[in-house]
Design an enzyme around this catalytic site. Structure first.
Site, PDB file in Angstrom:
ATOM      1  N   GLU A 127      38.652  68.218  -5.974  1.00  0.00           N
ATOM      2  CA  GLU A 127      37.728  67.432  -5.145  1.00  0.00           C
ATOM      3  C   GLU A 127      38.406  66.165  -4.625  1.00  0.00           C
ATOM      4  O   GLU A 127      38.359  65.862  -3.442  1.00  0.00           O
ATOM      5  CB  GLU A 127      36.500  67.074  -5.982  1.00  0.00           C
ATOM      6  CG  GLU A 127      35.488  66.212  -5.265  1.00  0.00           C
ATOM      7  CD  GLU A 127      34.349  65.774  -6.164  1.00  0.00           C
ATOM      8  OE1 GLU A 127      33.333  65.294  -5.630  1.00  0.00           O
ATOM      9  OE2 GLU A 127      34.473  65.895  -7.406  1.00  0.00           O
ATOM     10  N   HIS A 128      39.000  65.397  -5.527  1.00  0.00           N
ATOM     11  CA  HIS A 128      39.702  64.159  -5.152  1.00  0.00           C
ATOM     12  C   HIS A 128      41.178  64.312  -5.489  1.00  0.00           C
ATOM     13  O   HIS A 128      41.523  64.676  -6.619  1.00  0.00           O
ATOM     14  CB  HIS A 128      39.174  62.953  -5.933  1.00  0.00           C
ATOM     15  CG  HIS A 128      37.683  62.770  -5.874  1.00  0.00           C
ATOM     16  ND1 HIS A 128      36.836  63.163  -6.887  1.00  0.00           N
ATOM     17  CD2 HIS A 128      36.898  62.240  -4.908  1.00  0.00           C
ATOM     18  CE1 HIS A 128      35.593  62.870  -6.560  1.00  0.00           C
ATOM     19  NE2 HIS A 128      35.599  62.314  -5.358  1.00  0.00           N
TER      20      HIS A 128
END
Length: 441
Positions: A318-319
């Site tokens: 996600e990040h």
């Protein structure tokens, strides 16, 4: 030589929901579908002890709640929302309607039309995620959504002031104090007092996420949600203390949040492990971040940055934070991530809270096929076509007839045949074209 310095020991999160959660959510949705407001109130009383005269706040109630929030807090919310609005507006401005002439007199185009109504779920309870109001409500309004209904759970029997203020400042047209599956079901299906929406957005707990999954198809959703994920790519120039702090900043999202370091430096990897062990005891959220790091933390040592980027793409996190001498290299070296955070001056919490990009991002490998929430998610790209040149229509009709019959679609073929006959010289083998009739009415 590549190797794993720390491996995850816990079971990875699954895309499939817990069967008990699935059954509970299905029962609540079915009840709301059948009994509307009565069911919504029943579950709000059961799960939240909350049963006001109206779940929707009046304008006067909103004004009074916002007035109770310190001005410094409101200023901070406004600052964050300016950043998010500016970037969302730049995204919206980049999306253009088009029309092209592909053959003589044949015009094809598309228009970007906002969805009519959107719901924004803003998690509450002990951890009110006010930033979710910015990311969902504000982005929808910049996209041009006419009606945005925002909802947040009550907190200890009250409307949470900061969440309400954030939703109001973001431009919510309706604000509800209602949480859980009952809120999601009511907004998706509609009741006597709550109008339905066309898309559900915003994060939530496992029950909220499952409700969105079950209702997808009847309404749109932003993304299938999973635990927050973070991954750092670092070289030997990276500061291990910064890496440790930044990994733990995301570990506190939940005990099942994966936190991964991929580095070309064994010394950086080992120093990072030491810093994390030193920092965890003093972290207020250690009860959450500690298990996340223990069970889902990983440290991978690789020989080259090229290997690091290849491995990072396999995680599709996600990040992804890039702490290297040349962080912008990741822009061309990676393709599977929710959002990139380039350089030591940039941390993931900036994206979570206020820098301007959206924090609703893909998890559980979804970054392999999609990006995160943005203004485009609230737009429908609708195509249209017009054939003004009737000679071209006749040509298209002849070809349409032939290719349709290849697929044994006689009705399709006849639509093409008709135009080939009316506007060209092709015979109509299956009938005669009637004389045009004009009506006196």
């Amino acid at each position: 030589m590549s190797f794993v310095l720390k491996a995850a020991v816990g079971e990875p999160a699954q895309r499939a929901s817990n069967p008990a959660v699935v059954d509970t959510v299905a029962a609540v949705i079915a009840d709301v579908r059948a009994n509307g407001d009565d069911a919504v109130r029943k579950y709000s009383e059961k799960f939240d002890g909350w049963s006001p005269e109206s779940f929707r706040l009046s304008e006067d109630q909103v004004a009074e709640i916002v007035k109770s929030v310190p001005e410094t807090v409101l200023d901070d919310l406004r600052f964050a929302q300016r950043q998010i609005r500016n970037f969302a507006q730049a995204q919206r401005d980049s999306i253009q309607d088009i029309e092209v002439e592909t053959l003589p007199g044949v015009f094809l185009g598309h228009r970007n039309v906002p969805i009519d109504a959107a719901a924004a779920y803003v998690p509450g309870g002990r951890y009110p995620l006010t930033a979710s109001a910015h990311m969902t409500v504000l982005t929808a309004k910049v996209a041009g959504v006419e009606r945005v209904a925002a909802t947040t759970p009550p907190n200890a029997g009250e409307a949470p002031p900061i969440s309400v203020a954030a939703m109001h400042l973001a431009g919510a047209d309706e604000i509800f104090v209602l949480g859980g599956v009952q809120a999601i079901a009511a907004l998706a299906l509609g009741t006597d007092t709550i109008d339905p929406v066309s898309i559900l957005t915003g994060p939530g707990n496992a029950f909220v996420a499952e409700a969105k999954r079950q209702l997808f198809g009847e309404v749109g959703i932003d993304l299938f949600a999973g635990p927050t994920e973070t991954l750092i790519v670092a070289d030997d120039h990276a500061d291990p203390f910064t890496i440790a702090v930044d990994l733990l900043s995301q570990a506190e999202h939940g005990p099942d949040s994966p936190c991964v370091l991929i580095t070309t430096s064994e010394a950086v990897g080992r120093a990072t492990l030491d810093h994390i062990e030193a920092l965890l005891p003093g972290l207020v959220t250690n009860a959450i971040a500690g298990p996340a790091w223990r069970d889902h933390g990983q440290v991978h040592i690789v020989d080259t940055l090229a290997e690091a980027y290849t491995l990072a793409d396999k995680f599709a996190s996600e990040h992804v934070q890039i702490l290297t001498e040349d962080p912008r290299q990741a822009l061309t070296s990676m393709r599977n991530y929710g959002a990139l955070f380039l350089g030591e001056g940039t941390c993931v919490p900036y994206g979570d809270k206020l820098i301007g990009t959206n924090h609703v991002l893909p998890t559980l490998g979804a970054a392999n096929y999609t990006g995160g929430l943005w203004v485009g998610k609230f737009l429908k790209t609708l195509t249209y076509q017009e054939v003004r040149n009737l000679d071209t229509s006749a040509q298209l009709g002849e070809i349409c007839g032939r290719v349709s019959r290849l697929e044994k679609f006689e009705g399709h073929a006849r639509s093409g045949d008709l135009r080939a006959a009316k506007f060209g010289n092709a015979p109509l083998a299956w009938g005669d074209i009637p004389t045009r009739v004009t009506s006196d009415r």
